[in-house]
Design a protein around this motif. Structure first.
Motif, mmCIF file in Angstrom:
data_model
loop_
_atom_site.group_PDB
_atom_site.id
_atom_site.type_symbol
_atom_site.label_atom_id
_atom_site.label_comp_id
_atom_site.label_asym_id
_atom_site.label_seq_id
_atom_site.Cartn_x
_atom_site.Cartn_y
_atom_site.Cartn_z
ATOM 1 N N ASP A 16 50.297 26.883 40.218
ATOM 2 C CA ASP A 16 50.776 28.287 41.417
ATOM 3 C C ASP A 16 49.448 29.074 41.566
ATOM 4 O O ASP A 16 49.136 29.509 42.575
ATOM 5 N N LYS A 17 49.209 30.029 40.200
ATOM 6 C CA LYS A 17 48.594 30.333 39.809
ATOM 7 C C LYS A 17 46.332 30.261 40.751
ATOM 8 O O LYS A 17 46.614 30.914 41.287
ATOM 9 N N ALA A 18 46.416 28.863 40.728
ATOM 10 C CA ALA A 18 45.828 28.395 41.221
ATOM 11 C C ALA A 18 45.491 28.426 42.683
ATOM 12 O O ALA A 18 44.304 27.950 43.273
ATOM 13 N N LEU A 19 46.912 28.380 43.409
ATOM 14 C CA LEU A 19 46.238 28.025 45.055
ATOM 15 C C LEU A 19 45.650 29.417 45.394
ATOM 16 O O LEU A 19 45.579 28.722 46.588
ATOM 17 N N ILE A 52 35.776 26.048 39.723
ATOM 18 C CA ILE A 52 36.015 25.234 38.239
ATOM 19 C C ILE A 52 36.008 26.743 37.647
ATOM 20 O O ILE A 52 37.081 27.059 36.425
ATOM 21 N N PHE A 53 34.848 27.654 38.204
ATOM 22 C CA PHE A 53 34.697 29.086 37.355
ATOM 23 C C PHE A 53 36.397 29.635 37.706
ATOM 24 O O PHE A 53 36.791 30.640 36.670
ATOM 25 N N LEU A 59 43.257 31.715 35.205
ATOM 26 C CA LEU A 59 43.769 30.627 34.388
ATOM 27 C C LEU A 59 43.784 31.254 32.863
ATOM 28 O O LEU A 59 44.256 30.962 32.307
ATOM 29 N N GLN A 60 42.844 32.136 32.780
ATOM 30 C CA GLN A 60 41.987 32.431 31.747
ATOM 31 C C GLN A 60 41.447 31.637 30.658
ATOM 32 O O GLN A 60 42.423 31.834 28.865
ATOM 33 N N GLU A 65 42.264 20.910 31.759
ATOM 34 C CA GLU A 65 42.657 21.289 32.688
ATOM 35 C C GLU A 65 42.702 22.063 33.757
ATOM 36 O O GLU A 65 42.849 22.101 35.098
ATOM 37 N N ASN A 66 42.291 23.078 33.393
ATOM 38 C CA ASN A 66 42.023 24.158 34.018
ATOM 39 C C ASN A 66 40.811 23.691 34.666
ATOM 40 O O ASN A 66 40.813 24.190 35.748
ATOM 41 N N ILE A 67 39.473 23.031 34.463
ATOM 42 C CA ILE A 67 38.794 22.757 34.982
ATOM 43 C C ILE A 67 39.281 22.032 36.212
ATOM 44 O O ILE A 67 38.947 21.637 37.110
#
Length: 95
Positions: A16-19, A52-53, A59-60, A65-67
């Motif tokens: 959700d945070k990445a949306l 990506i950045f 997501l800190q 997974e974050n990439i």
């Protein structure tokens, strides 16, 4: 694919945070498209790197997974743009 299907697909695979990254990439892509010295072929690459950045920043952590979340955000932003473009613009044979 309509907007609700696209949102459901994004929520199924993305945190959700990445949306929010999708929205930021759509705005960034809009401005990059209107920048005269940036070729169109480079915009998806720039959005992928920015995704990506941004995802890793939100997501800190710089993890695989974050990439992947950043790459997915760039993909959803590009798909959203293409869906909008293909739906609203008329082509020569359809006029």
């Amino acid at each position: 694919m309509n907007q609700s299907e696209l949102l459901a697909l994004a929520q199924q695979y993305m945190v959700d945070k990445a949306l929010i990254v999708v929205v930021v990439l759509l705005v960034l892509g809009y401005f990059l498209k209107r920048t005269p010295h940036i070729p169109d072929w480079s915009i998806p690459w720039l959005l992928t790197l920015a995704g990506i950045f941004l995802a890793c920043g939100i997501l800190q952590a710089y993890t695989i997974e974050n990439i992947v979340q950043g790459i997915l955000a760039a993909g959803v932003a590009s798909l959203t743009h293409q869906l909008w473009k293909q739906t609203t613009e008329k082509r020569g044979s359809e006029q």
